[in-house]
Design a protein around this motif. Structure first.
Motif, PDB file in Angstrom:
ATOM      1  N   PHE A   8       0.816  -1.211   0.000  1.00  0.00           N
ATOM      2  CA  PHE A   8       0.000   0.000   0.000  1.00  0.00           C
ATOM      3  C   PHE A   8       0.851   1.263   0.000  1.00  0.00           C
ATOM      4  O   PHE A   8       1.998   1.267   0.426  1.00  0.00           O
ATOM      5  CB  PHE A   8      -0.904   0.029   1.244  1.00  0.00           C
ATOM      6  N   ASN A   9       0.226   2.356  -0.450  1.00  0.00           N
ATOM      7  CA  ASN A   9       0.825   3.698  -0.422  1.00  0.00           C
ATOM      8  C   ASN A   9       2.086   3.798  -1.261  1.00  0.00           C
ATOM      9  O   ASN A   9       3.046   4.480  -0.894  1.00  0.00           O
ATOM     10  CB  ASN A   9       1.069   4.154   1.016  1.00  0.00           C
ATOM     11  N   VAL A  10       2.081   3.126  -2.403  1.00  0.00           N
ATOM     12  CA  VAL A  10       3.189   3.216  -3.348  1.00  0.00           C
ATOM     13  C   VAL A  10       3.115   4.596  -4.003  1.00  0.00           C
ATOM     14  O   VAL A  10       2.082   4.948  -4.576  1.00  0.00           O
ATOM     15  CB  VAL A  10       3.083   2.091  -4.407  1.00  0.00           C
ATOM     16  N   ILE A 109       1.570 -10.508  -5.370  1.00  0.00           N
ATOM     17  CA  ILE A 109       1.805  -9.155  -4.854  1.00  0.00           C
ATOM     18  C   ILE A 109       0.866  -8.200  -5.570  1.00  0.00           C
ATOM     19  O   ILE A 109       0.814  -8.166  -6.797  1.00  0.00           O
ATOM     20  CB  ILE A 109       3.274  -8.719  -5.058  1.00  0.00           C
ATOM     21  N   GLU A 110       0.138  -7.427  -4.799  1.00  0.00           N
ATOM     22  CA  GLU A 110      -0.741  -6.381  -5.299  1.00  0.00           C
ATOM     23  C   GLU A 110      -0.069  -5.040  -5.009  1.00  0.00           C
ATOM     24  O   GLU A 110       0.265  -4.756  -3.857  1.00  0.00           O
ATOM     25  CB  GLU A 110      -2.101  -6.426  -4.586  1.00  0.00           C
ATOM     26  N   VAL A 111       0.148  -4.235  -6.041  1.00  0.00           N
ATOM     27  CA  VAL A 111       0.796  -2.931  -5.889  1.00  0.00           C
ATOM     28  C   VAL A 111      -0.295  -1.861  -5.902  1.00  0.00           C
ATOM     29  O   VAL A 111      -1.026  -1.729  -6.886  1.00  0.00           O
ATOM     30  CB  VAL A 111       1.822  -2.684  -7.018  1.00  0.00           C
ATOM     31  N   VAL A 112      -0.397  -1.102  -4.800  1.00  0.00           N
ATOM     32  CA  VAL A 112      -1.482  -0.139  -4.622  1.00  0.00           C
ATOM     33  C   VAL A 112      -0.894   1.247  -4.381  1.00  0.00           C
ATOM     34  O   VAL A 112      -0.141   1.446  -3.429  1.00  0.00           O
ATOM     35  CB  VAL A 112      -2.384  -0.528  -3.422  1.00  0.00           C
ATOM     36  N   THR A 113      -1.270   2.195  -5.231  1.00  0.00           N
ATOM     37  CA  THR A 113      -0.764   3.564  -5.094  1.00  0.00           C
ATOM     38  C   THR A 113      -1.554   4.328  -4.034  1.00  0.00           C
ATOM     39  O   THR A 113      -2.461   3.789  -3.397  1.00  0.00           O
ATOM     40  CB  THR A 113      -0.855   4.315  -6.435  1.00  0.00           C
ATOM     41  N   HIS A 139       1.665  -4.574   3.578  1.00  0.00           N
ATOM     42  CA  HIS A 139       2.917  -3.817   3.627  1.00  0.00           C
ATOM     43  C   HIS A 139       2.563  -2.364   3.335  1.00  0.00           C
ATOM     44  O   HIS A 139       2.295  -2.023   2.184  1.00  0.00           O
ATOM     45  CB  HIS A 139       3.930  -4.314   2.589  1.00  0.00           C
ATOM     46  N   ASP A 140       2.584  -1.534   4.355  1.00  0.00           N
ATOM     47  CA  ASP A 140       2.222  -0.118   4.195  1.00  0.00           C
ATOM     48  C   ASP A 140       3.501   0.693   4.062  1.00  0.00           C
ATOM     49  O   ASP A 140       4.238   0.856   5.033  1.00  0.00           O
ATOM     50  CB  ASP A 140       1.401   0.351   5.384  1.00  0.00           C
ATOM     51  N   LEU A 141       3.775   1.180   2.868  1.00  0.00           N
ATOM     52  CA  LEU A 141       4.989   1.937   2.630  1.00  0.00           C
ATOM     53  C   LEU A 141       5.002   3.253   3.391  1.00  0.00           C
ATOM     54  O   LEU A 141       6.062   3.730   3.785  1.00  0.00           O
ATOM     55  CB  LEU A 141       5.199   2.199   1.133  1.00  0.00           C
ATOM     56  N   ALA A 142       3.843   3.855   3.624  1.00  0.00           N
ATOM     57  CA  ALA A 142       3.776   5.096   4.381  1.00  0.00           C
ATOM     58  C   ALA A 142       4.174   4.863   5.825  1.00  0.00           C
ATOM     59  O   ALA A 142       4.830   5.706   6.431  1.00  0.00           O
ATOM     60  CB  ALA A 142       2.365   5.694   4.303  1.00  0.00           C
ATOM     61  N   ALA A 143       3.793   3.732   6.393  1.00  0.00           N
ATOM     62  CA  ALA A 143       4.139   3.421   7.777  1.00  0.00           C
ATOM     63  C   ALA A 143       5.623   3.137   7.920  1.00  0.00           C
ATOM     64  O   ALA A 143       6.208   3.332   8.984  1.00  0.00           O
ATOM     65  CB  ALA A 143       3.333   2.224   8.269  1.00  0.00           C
TER      66      ALA A 143
END
Length: 147
Positions: A8-10, A109-113, A139-143
């Protein structure tokens, strides 16, 4: 069941996917990327140019069979079956129907912007996978970013 990891948050889908695929390739694994026709060309070009000192071997589903058999990364539309034993990466706004019946042990893997429409679609895909009993990982990229 399969393990489905939502990233998440890509911040930017193409650049992130290039780095993700490089990591998969460097680990000695193979990836099958489901992508729509418009994004397929952009991702193909990005994989040629995203790092000046290296080349990430890949092919599109239009390549001859002997090329596809040796390519560690294959970019395809959803009509092309994703081989088991590869990591399946979904860049589509929906789950390819065949993926819902992914075999046990399969990695997806799901890539979510950060786009709200993309996030809403990801919530629907999450529910679909969960309804099939797949193991979901977030997997939260922002976190992960230091503040």
């Amino acid at each position: 069941m399969a393990e489905v990891a939502f990233h998440f948050n890509v911040p930017e889908r193409t650049a992130y996917t290039c780095r993700l695929l490089r990591k998969v390739w460097r680990s000695g694994q193979r990836a099958h990327v489901a992508v729509d026709a418009a994004a397929l060309h952009a991702l193909d070009m990005a994989l040629w140019t995203f790092a000046a000192e290296e080349f990430l071997p890949h092919a599109t589903h239009h390549a001859p069979a002997h090329v596809l058999a040796r390519s560690p990364v294959v970019l395809a539309d959803e009509s092309v079956a994703a081989p088991t034993g590869t990591i399946w990466v979904n860049l589509l706004p929906h789950v390819p129907e065949a993926w819902l019946a992914a075999p046990p042990g399969q990695r997806i893997i799901e890539v979510v912007t950060q786009d709200e429409t993309d996030r809403q679609g990801a919530r629907q895909r999450w529910r679909l996978y969960a309804g099939q009993g797949h193991q979901l990982v977030r997997h939260d990229l922002a976190a992960a970013q230091p503040t």
